[in-house]
Design an enzyme around this catalytic site. Structure first.
Site, PDB file in Angstrom:
ATOM      1  CE  LYS A  34      20.982  31.835  41.152  1.00  0.00           C
ATOM      2  NZ  LYS A  34      21.603  33.064  41.150  1.00  0.00           N
ATOM      3  CB  THR A  35      18.025  30.111  45.058  1.00  0.00           C
ATOM      4  OG1 THR A  35      18.326  31.119  44.420  1.00  0.00           O
ATOM      5  CG2 THR A  35      18.274  30.550  46.563  1.00  0.00           C
ATOM      6  CD  GLU A 229      23.626  35.706  40.868  1.00  0.00           C
ATOM      7  OE1 GLU A 229      23.914  35.535  39.747  1.00  0.00           O
ATOM      8  OE2 GLU A 229      22.431  36.219  40.992  1.00  0.00           O
ATOM      9  CD  GLN A 259      20.579  35.043  34.329  1.00  0.00           C
ATOM     10  OE1 GLN A 259      19.856  35.885  35.286  1.00  0.00           O
ATOM     11  NE2 GLN A 259      20.167  33.551  34.463  1.00  0.00           N
TER      12      GLN A 259
END
Length: 770
Positions: A34-35, A229, A259
């Site tokens: 993701k990052t 996020e 998450q």
DNA sequence: CCGATACGCATTTTT
DNA sequence: TGCGTATCGG
């Protein structure tokens, strides 16, 4: 040097990075890079022909750490010169920056204080008292939660009072006065020139809503908005992002609904679930390849999360080796659970030659840590615990900071109350009570009332009056000092002249020693901060600068690159975003994990399940689950049964108990071992009174400011490109180029661990390495 | 204004 | 059980 996006990303990552024609939602499964997508995407935006200027990009994260790391990674790709102008940071820090710049629009000054949760709770407590309400019914924590919830939904006191639903809820909870408390709290914060964490969002929203010209300015500046996020955003955050992007629709949010574990802080999973409804032309990308864990771990996690109703379906897969099944351990007691885990760690280390840092023990509640501490310590296994009080929440630190706050913003009520009688100067609760009521009666700040007791009808005797004026003069002298002193000088001055030093140095009891060390550490911190800012070319570092820096800092941020080889103990919540080769998820019992607080709420249960999902997906190679049949809780022995979550995982991926043969150790020592519990991990990094080896900082000598410390400046003169240097803070790095001469000489340095930095040689503290 | 004692209470915590 | 706050006595 343009990045080769096709080569360095997989297909879906690449698609997500290069699509920028409209809103996009990137659903990023655990460990799916993701990052990586976020950093490459920003680099891509910067590198395109006619691309974006860095200041046109707004990237919002939830932690300072995430922002910092991402910025460093981007700097590595596009260079620090460009990366430094990105607007990248947490919602709170970015918005506080905007609010300070635009403060006059909303009736604040740019020096406004940020109340932390303790401040706001304390203010609520005194408001409840002043209103003569019963503190048993109106528990500050509960009231705070309701107000916070209102703010997270952008409901102001006016809106709250008019909201039938809210009022009925409060009636049902036997707290009809909440709306009045909320109103008073709101006004008092304004009076004090203070915003709490939630206000930073609320006021940003209000600023943009009520001043279209301001909104237009920022909307034009932020031509592309990215949010990390996203599953953890609340309604207020969602709304502000919408304000900024509704028009041009250039927004990309990244997250994983599986998450989402912070609903208790207002996070609303619906933001991500219904993102495509808000932005109808959204293109959705799913990152489903997990690069972190073995196939077994990924499949087990999938089989678990499948049991949740509310989610975006995805097929996370791994192409790593199959790996071993997830081991499940049953223990007879919590103590035995600790033994089993500790023994298993020792065994794995022997078998696979893992380092200690390859292990993590994850639990649902902090209280569980003690058992594991004990078990590990018995075996002399090194560990570190995360959680507990952060540095800035320690009493002695808060006291010092309160002085700083009052100097910067004398209207700050909480700071005022904290130090008006610390160190003791004979101003008791009665007097403070009088000041508060005089101030609230006249609608002024406590400070104003103190300064003009006659004007506001303060009924006090001569002696008290003199003491109050003494305090006023003390603070005023600090305020005057600000004009020509930097944060470090101010800090040392305040500590000395306020009498804090005397107070702390008086008794030499052990716990007082640590208080003293903490204060020294704070002073060192200020010094570091000043030095750092100077290196970056900002010569006048004010107390205000320091305060606004630390108001939004948490312990997690002060990334002390310290303690390498240790086992990590932490809650599952704090493990989010991390990974370990071996993970033990412990305490898998009903009423613990899932928490007993979930009651019969399916939504809450699903969140607990996601939490468990987060826990499992931290593991790269081995994952173990354990539960105990009995456990000490609140001083009593309790019987527990295995967590229902154990049955949610496909047994196919499990290795079931293993009536582990450690039962000999049973409850011997189940009694107490509190006496010798290791100190808070923070204690290990606290500077000894003798300065740290590389560092040459004196906490005692006055006027030493944060000027370059001698030892280094000599060697600095001849720095040139290509040399390796060692910086006090950033470690090893290579000099890329040197520009300017004399005092303006500036070097660009590529640090191994800290990325690229530009440092003013005049201030830089490093030495050349051969 | 400080110390001792009593009481109640108790997840998770990016800011 | 063990901590943090509330209250009372010196």
């Amino acid at each position: 040097m343009n990045t080769n996006y096709i080569e360095e990303l997989n297909e879906s990552q690449c698609a997500a990075v290069t699509y920028n024609d409209g809103p996009s939602l990137v659903i990023a499964g655990a460990g799916s890079g993701k990052t990586r997508v976020l950093t490459y995407k920003i680099a891509y935006l910067l590198e395109q022909e006619n691309g974006y200027n860095p200041w046109n990009i707004l990237a919002l994260t939830f932690t300072n750490k995430a922002a910092r790391e991402m910025k460093e990674r981007i700097a590595r790709q596009v260079g620090m010169e460009r990366a430094r102008y990105l607007w990248m940071g947490t919602f709170h820090s970015i918005f506080s920056r905007i609010l300070r710049a635009e403060a006059q629009y909303i009736g604040f000054t740019s020096q406004f204080t940020i109340y932390d949760t303790a401040d706001s709770k304390s203010l609520l407590r005194s408001i409840i008292k002043e209103m003569g309400l019963d503190e048993k019914t109106y528990k500050p924590g509960v009231v705070q939660a309701r107000i916070s919830n209102a703010k997270n939904h952008l409901v102001t006191p006016t809106g709250y009072a008019a909201n039938k639903e809210a009022y009925e809820g409060d009636m049902a909870a036997k707290m009809p006065a909440i709306r009045d408390i909320y109103t008073r709290y709101w006004d008092r914060c304004r009076q004090a020139g203070a915003m709490d964490f939630d206000d930073l969002l609320v006021y940003t929203y209000i600023l943009f809503r009520d001043f279209p010209e301001v909104l237009a300015r920022y909307r034009d500046q932020f031509r592309y908005v990215l949010v990390d996020e996203y599953q953890d955003t609340n309604y207020a955050q969602h709304s502000i992002v919408l304000q900024l992007t509704k028009e041009n629709q250039r927004v990309c949010v990244v997250g994983d609904d599986a998450q989402s574990i912070y609903s208790f802080r207002g996070a609303d999973i619906d933001n991500i679930l219904y993102f495509t409804k808000i932005y109808p032309n959204t293109k959705v990308f799913k990152l489903e390849q997990n690069y972190r864990s073995t196939q077994t771990i990924v499949c087990a996690a999938n089989s678990l999360i499948e049991k949740n109703e509310r989610q975006i379906r995805k097929a996370v897969f791994s192409e790593k080796e199959k790996g071993e099944p997830i081991g499940v351990f049953q223990a007879y007691s919590d103590v035995e659970e600790g033994d089993i885990v500790a023994n298993k760690i020792a065994e794995l280390r022997r078998e696979y030659r893992y380092g200690y840092a390859d292990f993590a023990i994850l639990y649902r509640t902090n209280a569980q840590s003690r058992i594991f501490e004990e078990a590990l310590r018995k075996r002399s296994i090194p560990y570190k615990i995360y959680g507990g009080l952060s540095f800035y929440q320690r009493k002695e630190i808060k006291d010092v900071i309160a002085y700083f706050r009052l100097v910067v913003n004398p209207n700050d009520e909480e700071a005022f109350k904290r130090i008006i009688n610390y160190p003791a100067r004979g101003i008791g609760d009665t007097t403070v009570g009088k000041i508060i009521s005089a101030a609230t009666d006249h609608g002024v700040s406590l400070w104003a009332a103190l300064c003009e007791p006659l004007t506001y009808g303060l009924d006090i005797n001569k002696g008290t009056h003199a003491k109050l004026q003494g305090f006023r003069e003390l603070i005023e002298s600090f305020i005057v000092d600000q004009a020509d002193k930097n944060a470090y000088e101010m800090g040392t001055n305040i500590i000395r002249q306020s009498g804090i030093i005397n107070d702390v140095c008086q008794d030499t009891s052990p716990e007082n020693l640590s208080r003293k060390e903490n204060i020294e550490e704070l002073v060192n911190g200020i010094n570091d901060f000043c030095a750092l800012r100077q290196e970056e070319g900002n010569p006048n570092v004010s107390l205000t600068d320091f305060l606004s820096e630390i108001a939004l800092l948490t312990d997690q941020d002060s990334d002390k690159a310290d303690d390498g080889e240790k086992i990590t103990l932490m809650t599952v919540h704090s493990a989010k975003g991390l990974e370990f080769k071996n993970v033990f998820v412990v305490g898998l019992e009903e009423n613990l994990f899932p928490s007993g607080m979930v009651g019969d709420s399916p939504r809450a249960l699903e969140e607990e399940r996601r939490l468990f999902y987060v826990a499992i997906t931290r593991a790269e190679e081995h994952c173990y689950l354990s539960f105990a049949k009995t456990r000490f809780r609140y001083g009593k022995m309790e019987f527990g049964s295995p967590s229902r979550f154990l049955r949610d995982i496909d047994v196919h991926y499990l290795q079931l108990p293993h009536e582990a043969g450690v039962s000999r150790a049973v409850d011997e020592g189940a009694g107490r071992f509190r006496a010798s519990l290791q100190q808070h991990p923070k204690a290990q990094i606290i500077a000894p009174s003798v300065p740290r080896n590389l560092k040459k900082v004196s906490t005692v000598s006055p006027s030493n400011g944060a000027q370059a410390t001698s030892s280094t400046s000599a060697s600095v003169a001849g720095v040139q490109a290509g040399q390796m240097i060692e910086h006090e803070r950033f470690g090893l790095g290579e000099v890329i180029k040197v520009e300017g001469t004399g005092d303006n000489a500036k070097a660009t340095i590529h640090f191994k661990n800290a990325g690229d930095k530009q440092l003013l040689l005049r201030f830089a503290r490093f030495k050349v390495v051969e």
